[in-house]
Design a protein around this motif. Structure first.
Motif, PDB file in Angstrom:
ATOM      1  N   GLN A 155      41.379  74.072  -9.293  1.00 39.42           N
ATOM      2  CA  GLN A 155      39.933  74.055  -9.041  1.00 39.42           C
ATOM      3  C   GLN A 155      39.595  74.076  -7.557  1.00 39.42           C
ATOM      4  O   GLN A 155      38.430  74.026  -7.185  1.00 39.42           O
ATOM      5  CB  GLN A 155      39.288  72.813  -9.679  1.00 39.42           C
ATOM      6  N   ASN A 156      40.622  74.130  -6.719  1.00 42.49           N
ATOM      7  CA  ASN A 156      40.372  74.152  -5.267  1.00 42.49           C
ATOM      8  C   ASN A 156      39.581  75.376  -4.829  1.00 42.49           C
ATOM      9  O   ASN A 156      39.481  76.365  -5.558  1.00 42.49           O
ATOM     10  CB  ASN A 156      41.710  74.217  -4.514  1.00 42.49           C
ATOM     11  N   GLU A 157      39.100  75.306  -3.613  1.00 44.03           N
ATOM     12  CA  GLU A 157      38.489  76.469  -2.982  1.00 44.03           C
ATOM     13  C   GLU A 157      39.608  77.290  -2.320  1.00 44.03           C
ATOM     14  O   GLU A 157      40.415  76.754  -1.569  1.00 44.03           O
ATOM     15  CB  GLU A 157      37.519  75.992  -1.902  1.00 44.03           C
ATOM     16  N   ILE A 160      46.123  72.145   0.551  1.00 46.48           N
ATOM     17  CA  ILE A 160      46.015  72.094  -0.916  1.00 46.48           C
ATOM     18  C   ILE A 160      45.597  70.699  -1.390  1.00 46.48           C
ATOM     19  O   ILE A 160      44.625  70.550  -2.138  1.00 46.48           O
ATOM     20  CB  ILE A 160      47.332  72.542  -1.579  1.00 46.48           C
ATOM     21  N   TYR A 161      46.297  69.674  -0.927  1.00 47.14           N
ATOM     22  CA  TYR A 161      45.967  68.313  -1.402  1.00 47.14           C
ATOM     23  C   TYR A 161      44.566  67.890  -0.955  1.00 47.14           C
ATOM     24  O   TYR A 161      43.882  67.158  -1.656  1.00 47.14           O
ATOM     25  CB  TYR A 161      47.011  67.300  -0.911  1.00 47.14           C
ATOM     26  N   GLY A 162      44.157  68.347   0.239  1.00 49.92           N
ATOM     27  CA  GLY A 162      42.838  67.950   0.744  1.00 49.92           C
ATOM     28  C   GLY A 162      41.735  68.945   0.423  1.00 49.92           C
ATOM     29  O   GLY A 162      40.591  68.750   0.814  1.00 49.92           O
ATOM     30  N   ASP A 163      42.093  70.028  -0.259  1.00 49.43           N
ATOM     31  CA  ASP A 163      41.130  71.082  -0.590  1.00 49.43           C
ATOM     32  C   ASP A 163      40.339  71.475   0.669  1.00 49.43           C
ATOM     33  O   ASP A 163      39.113  71.569   0.655  1.00 49.43           O
ATOM     34  CB  ASP A 163      40.187  70.591  -1.701  1.00 49.43           C
ATOM     35  N   LEU A 164      41.077  71.726   1.736  1.00 49.28           N
ATOM     36  CA  LEU A 164      40.452  71.871   3.062  1.00 49.28           C
ATOM     37  C   LEU A 164      39.664  73.166   3.264  1.00 49.28           C
ATOM     38  O   LEU A 164      38.843  73.256   4.175  1.00 49.28           O
ATOM     39  CB  LEU A 164      41.510  71.753   4.165  1.00 49.28           C
ATOM     40  N   PHE A 165      39.936  74.165   2.427  1.00 53.94           N
ATOM     41  CA  PHE A 165      39.191  75.420   2.623  1.00 53.94           C
ATOM     42  C   PHE A 165      37.698  75.254   2.325  1.00 53.94           C
ATOM     43  O   PHE A 165      36.894  76.119   2.651  1.00 53.94           O
ATOM     44  CB  PHE A 165      39.792  76.547   1.762  1.00 53.94           C
ATOM     45  N   ASN A 196      39.208  81.076 -11.313  1.00 53.96           N
ATOM     46  CA  ASN A 196      38.787  80.473 -10.043  1.00 53.96           C
ATOM     47  C   ASN A 196      39.003  81.413  -8.858  1.00 53.96           C
ATOM     48  O   ASN A 196      38.201  81.451  -7.933  1.00 53.96           O
ATOM     49  CB  ASN A 196      39.546  79.157  -9.823  1.00 53.96           C
ATOM     50  N   ILE A 197      40.117  82.157  -8.867  1.00 51.73           N
ATOM     51  CA  ILE A 197      40.408  82.984  -7.692  1.00 51.73           C
ATOM     52  C   ILE A 197      39.892  84.418  -7.840  1.00 51.73           C
ATOM     53  O   ILE A 197      40.211  85.264  -7.012  1.00 51.73           O
ATOM     54  CB  ILE A 197      41.907  82.970  -7.328  1.00 51.73           C
TER      55      ILE A 197
END
Ligand code: GP9
Ligand code: MN
Length: 406
Positions: free
Chosen positions: A107-109, A395-400, A143-144
């Protein structure tokens, strides 16, 4: 967010120039047919069993002038296997140290390849004759930005055309053609094969090469499925030509990860005529990577050290799509300004000069252990650890979420 700007700065300095290489736009507006070949490793290419070539079609294809073959292309997958290879190619990020990003961070950006291609008028699809929820693909693909996913329910399986993991590759390609023909052009379509998957099972009457004869049944059987898949890729090429899609497309072929694990080192070592130490183990992680461009005439083989992390910037460059603001750990394979190493998820790496694994530093050219390892391999090792950490942080911080790709 300050961390994403730190990573951005690192990438600007280290992961090579985003300036376009001489191949920029060579495949502009072409369809891209990306074939992920299950478990295919380079030891299969140019190999023979009892005088019969294992992969006659691929052997021929890689030497042609309309194909660029990267003979030192490494897979960089970890526990997520095929899904890791997909993730690396789509994002030019590393897979996670544990599990599959496709499951844990679907579900990340992201700023993934299909999304970018969508923004450039491409239709994007995936073909794979397996359950859509395998590797959580259905969720991640959505998602992508993939427009359509043709999973097993899009294909007709019978008793004759299905065994092992399911639909055999030849039927998979053949049955995909009508869907391909229906697509808007240009399209980006990914095909994921299945037949050459452990345990490399193939009905005897479909085998056109002998089994190998060694202490490993896995290695022995792998030649028959590899040969079968080589034939399937040839079938696909012929069908693409018949459908008229071939001329307007480029075809990229890539092995997703190793098929023969280190449990078979003894038999594998006998087969390739080398004792398998850390150095040879790393060299066995090379998988086929070919870019076939119909009508192109200058396709030479490249011995540049490259990997799955480089696929995204390379494809965007070939398609003539600007990506200066993209955040990638990989670099266009055709660029003169590359960072000079390919990192594996466990911290091993292959650089232009060295191969490092299990705390041993080898000379890449000779395979000799270098003493003391700290001095020769240390500078690259630091960068590798830094990149893997940054990739995890993203990835872990969903930084994008905190970065503007436009
Ligand atoms: C499953 C196929 C194989 O759909 O992609 O996955 P793998 O076991 O190679 O990761
Ligand atoms: Mn796989």
């Amino acid at each position: 967010d300050s961390e994403i700007s730190e990573i951005e700065t690192y990438m600007k300095e280290e992961t090579g120039s985003k300036e376009s290489s001489e191949m920029f736009g060579v495949a502009e507006d072409k369809n891209v047919i990306f074939v992920s070949i299950e478990s295919f490793q380079n030891y299969l290419l140019d190999s023979e069993i009892n005088g019969t070539e294992t992969t006659p079609f691929l052997n021929d294809l890689k030497e042609r002038n309309d194909t660029i073959w990267f003979e030192n292309f490494y897979h960089q997958t970890a526990q997520g296997k095929t899904s890791d290879s997909e993730f690396i190619v789509e994002n030019s990020l590393y897979p996670l140290d544990r599990g599959s990003v496709y499951f844990t961070h679907a579900q990340n950006e992201y700023n993934a390849l299909p999304e970018i291609l969508n923004q450039n008028e491409y239709e994007t699809t995936v073909f794979h004759a397996n359950n859509k929820s395998f590797w959580n693909r259905e969720v991640m693909y959505d998602n992508i930005g993939y427009d359509e996913f043709y999973g097993e329910e899009s294909f007709e399986e019978t008793e004759e055309n299905s065994f092992g993991w399911g639909l055999e590759d030849k039927d998979f390609f053949e049955q995909s053609i009508p869907y391909l023909e229906d697509q808007e052009q240009p399209f980006y379509s990914k095909f994921i094969t299945l037949t050459h998957h452990f345990p490399f099972e193939l009905p005897e009457e479909k085998a056109n090469i002998d089994k190998h004869d060694s202490g490993s049944q896995t290695l022995n059987d792998s030649f028959q499925t590899a040969r079968y898949t080589d034939e399937a890729v040839e079938v696909f090429f012929n069908e693409l030509k018949e459908s008229g899609l071939y001329e307007d497309s480029i075809i990229v072929l890539m092995g997703d990860h190793y098929g023969i694990s280190e449990f078979h080192n003894k038999a594998m070592g006998e087969f390739i005529g080398k004792e398998i130490n850390g150095y040879e183990h790393m060299q066995l992680q090379r998988v086929p990577f070919m870019i076939h461009i119909p009508g192109y005439e200058d396709g030479e083989n490249s011995d540049e050290v490259v990997g799955q992390i480089d696929v995204k910037p390379t494809l965007l460059n070939l398609l003539g799509i600007e990506d200066e603001k993209d955040l990638t750990f990989g670099t266009d394979m055709f660029s003169d300004d590359r960072k000079g190493f390919i990192a594996m998820r466990d911290g091993s790496f292959v650089s232009d000069d060295y191969i490092y694994t299990d705390s041993i530093c080898y000379d890449r050219e000779t395979g000799e252990e270098i003493d003391p390892e700290e001095e020769a391999c240390a500078p690259v090792r630091e960068k590798v650890d830094q990149e893997l950490q940054y990739s995890n942080d993203i990835i872990y911080g969903d930084l994008f979420r905190f970065y503007d790709f436009k």
